[in-house]
Design a protein around this motif. Structure first.
Motif, PDB file in Angstrom:
ATOM      1  N   LYS A  56      63.940-121.340 -33.685  1.00 29.43           N
ATOM      2  CA  LYS A  56      64.614-120.045 -33.781  1.00 29.43           C
ATOM      3  C   LYS A  56      65.901-120.094 -32.975  1.00 29.43           C
ATOM      4  N   PHE A  57      66.899-119.415 -33.486  1.00 35.60           N
ATOM      5  CA  PHE A  57      68.203-119.362 -32.816  1.00 35.60           C
ATOM      6  C   PHE A  57      68.804-118.007 -33.180  1.00 35.60           C
ATOM      7  N   TYR A  58      68.678-117.047 -32.277  1.00 37.76           N
ATOM      8  CA  TYR A  58      69.011-115.670 -32.640  1.00 37.76           C
ATOM      9  C   TYR A  58      69.445-114.888 -31.386  1.00 37.76           C
ATOM     10  N   PRO A  59      70.132-113.746 -31.548  1.00 34.84           N
ATOM     11  CA  PRO A  59      70.754-113.281 -32.800  1.00 34.84           C
ATOM     12  C   PRO A  59      72.016-114.079 -33.088  1.00 34.84           C
ATOM     13  N   ASN A  60      72.352-114.178 -34.346  1.00 31.30           N
ATOM     14  CA  ASN A  60      73.545-114.914 -34.756  1.00 31.30           C
ATOM     15  C   ASN A  60      74.049-114.337 -36.076  1.00 31.30           C
TER      16      ASN A  60
END
Length: 617
Positions: free
Chosen positions: A532-536
């Motif tokens: 996961k890589f957020y927020p983007n």
């Protein structure tokens, strides 16, 4: 010659004319009795008119003559065949027929300065283009020929590219002039950054001795560039069981000094001449010069190409293509050692527990061909070991040469509670089972079943209980107590289940008169993965969740600008196998696009790399 007005005298005295579209040069012998007649509108009725749409010469307005002959006229090429192809007369929709059996093969020296020929590595880039070898990385010689002596104090500007204005790559090396000033020679180092494909050669800025600057030449001369392809001559695909190994050579610093990593692409054949679109198969950037593709199926041929990712986050063109097919495995041989034994059972269990064993031959391990690895495959493999000639085999519709176990249920196994005790009841012997409870479920096993192998593991917020035997033990038909719940707070629900006979056949699991969903092995990766890589896009805060397949010496974060400038680094991440998480704050960044690079490092070398694009708002 649209927009140009010349008199008859202009034609008779001219030695060269050029279309304003910059296509070619037509050198004429101007004589009072030449065949080039009167002037009509903005064109010459018996002269050469230029098609303004496709840059071709078109047929004349010629009411009296059926054929127009170009005796001793230079037509922009030394090949009549090429002139016939690139120009249009009445046979192609024009209004008049060209004959050029006696056309001049070289331009006149009396005309103004112009490029008339370009040789690339000794081959004419127009007339002999079809015979030219592809231009690869390394030294390549360019020779620019002019129709007359040129001012050798003024070097021509030579460039090439795949689209207008054909200046994507400039030949910046210093060249030399021939003693007569008619040939400019330069040796150019083609690097991997050059665009592969057909490149147009562009020449401008040279000047003749009358101070006439040559018209830009960007129409006639082409070369096929294979920079990435030629640099990938050491690219090989090696077939193995359940995998294909890919190895290649890193480009030298002289060819490309800003390599960030590699991306691998794969496609398959649809017919003998058509293929699927290449698809990137690496989930994280490849930092090594090798890659193993485990997502392969026996009987398929796979084609591979890679691209180099540079530090400015631009990819090179495709490498050359290599292809192969994975080796054929034996049913039950999940570890690919060409025999079926207890090591394959260990491999199966390891996969079910989510430990990502490698190699793992999925097709061989999935002995009942149901697309899932579970306890049925363990008991089926035990059956193969104990009785290779078992009648449980059935022919697969997709691969009739490889017999599989049937995945059609042969009966039922019913689970129910009596107080805190869980029972199973079936008309068939049970050789293996898996039961999924809610996370935190606690129990004690029935001591009479202690000779079985038991596993208790967590998967996706569930607690999985798995029973099997390496020796072919079975729970007898009838009613059997499995376990006792320890805490009355634990839910009695069974969420999912798998049940099978000792010879690998499927039993339908029932609970409270409902058929339970099956349990599948967890998804497993053999590489670093950003989960996961957020927020983007983000206003500043970024949350990272990542997975490591094995322990690493170090994990390092680097944040790059679009220009490749390092803006941030961090090496405090958890570097042990499994899931890790961390939060970052990029409030100080200006709005724009950035690149977030996560490197897994062992012995000082980057072993795996993941790249994500960040949009800061």
């Amino acid at each position: 010659m649209r927009g140009s007005r010349f008199s008859i005298g202009d034609i008779q005295n001219a030695k060269s004319y050029r279309s304003d579209a910059g296509v070619q040069f037509i050198n004429l012998i101007g004589t009072p009795n030449n065949s080039f007649g009167r002037y009509r509108n903005d064109y010459f009725s018996n002269f050469i008119g230029w098609n303004d749409y496709n840059n071709h010469l078109v047929g004349m307005y010629n009411p009296t003559n059926t054929y127009v002959s170009f005796e001793n006229v230079y037509l922009g090429t030394s090949s009549n065949e090429i002139f016939d192809i690139i120009n249009t007369d009445a046979s192609d929709g024009g209004s008049g027929f060209f004959t050029y059996d006696n056309a001049r093969i070289e331009p006149y020296e009396e005309a103004h300065g112009m490029v008339w020929k370009v040789l690339v590595n000794g081959v004419d880039a127009q007339d002999n283009y079809d015979l030219m070898d592809p231009v690869g990385v390394g030294s390549n010689q360019f020779k620019i020929y002019f129709n007359r002596a040129m001012d050798t104090l003024v070097a021509p500007q030579v460039s090439y590219g795949v689209r207008e204005p054909y200046t994507q790559k400039t030949i910046s090396e210093e060249g030399t002039w021939s003693p007569d000033g008619k040939i400019y020679s330069v040796t150019h180092e083609v690097k991997i950054g050059a665009a592969d494909g057909i490149n147009r050669i562009r020449v401008k800025n040279a000047r003749d001795l009358d101070y006439f600057e040559i018209p830009v030449e960007n129409i006639r001369f082409n070369m096929l560039v294979q920079s990435a392809g030629s640099a990938s001559s050491g690219f090989f695909a090696t077939a193995d069981l359940g995998k294909i190994s890919l190895d290649w050579e890193a480009p030298s610093a002289e060819l490309l000094e800003d390599v960030l990593g590699y991306n691998m692409y794969r496609h398959k054949a649809i017919t003998d001449s058509t293929f699927t679109e290449p698809v990137k198969i690496n989930e994280s950037l490849i930092s090594d010069i090798s890659f193993t593709d485990f997502d392969v199926v026996e009987g398929e041929t796979y084609y591979y190409q890679y691209k180099i990712l540079r530090t400015n986050f631009e990819e090179s063109d495709f490498s050359k293509t290599v292809s192969t097919s994975p080796l054929t495995s034996v049913l039950g041989d999940s570890n690919g050692d060409f025999s079926v034994n207890v090591l394959d059972l260990v491999q199966d269990v390891d996969h079910i527990l989510g430990n990502n064993p490698q190699p793992f031959i999925f097709k061989a391990a999935d002995v009942n061909a149901d697309g899932s690895i579970n306890v049925l495959d363990i008991v089926g493999t035990v059956d193969i070991i104990n009785s290779p000639a078992t009648s449980s085999y059935v022919a697969s519709s997709t691969n009739p040469d490889l017999p599989f176990y049937s995945n059609v249920p042969v009966g039922e196994a019913t689970f129910y509670w009596d107080g805190d005790d869980l029972f199973v009841e079936s008309k068939h012997s049970i050789g293996g089972l898996q039961l999924a409870f809610e996370e935190g479920f606690q129990y004690t096993l029935n001591s009479s079943l202690s000779n079985f192998e038991w596993s208790n593991y967590g998967q996706e917020e569930s607690r999985i209980l798995m029973m099997y035997s390496f020796s072919g033990l079975a729970i007898a038909p009838g009613k059997t107590k499995l376990l006792t719940r320890l805490s009355s707070d634990s839910s009695l629900d069974i969420e999912r289940a798998v049940t099978g006979t000792p010879d690998g056949l499927k039993l339908t699991p029932l609970y409270m008169d409902f058929e339970l969903e099956e349990i599948e092995a967890p998804a497993q990766k053999d590489r670093l993965k950003i989960v996961k890589f957020y927020p983007n896009p983000t206003a500043g805060e970024v949350n990272l969740k990542y997975y490591l397949p094995a322990n690493m010496d170090l994990l390092n974060i680097t944040l790059y600008s679009m220009q490749g400038e390092v803006l941030f680094t961090d090496n405090t991440l958890k570097n042990t196998k499994g899931i890790g998480e961390k939060q970052f704050n990029f409030d100080d960044l200006r709005s724009g696009i950035y690149f977030f690079v996560l490197d897994a490092i062992i012995n000082g070398e980057i072993k795996q790399r993941e790249v994500r694009k960040i949009i800061k708002v």
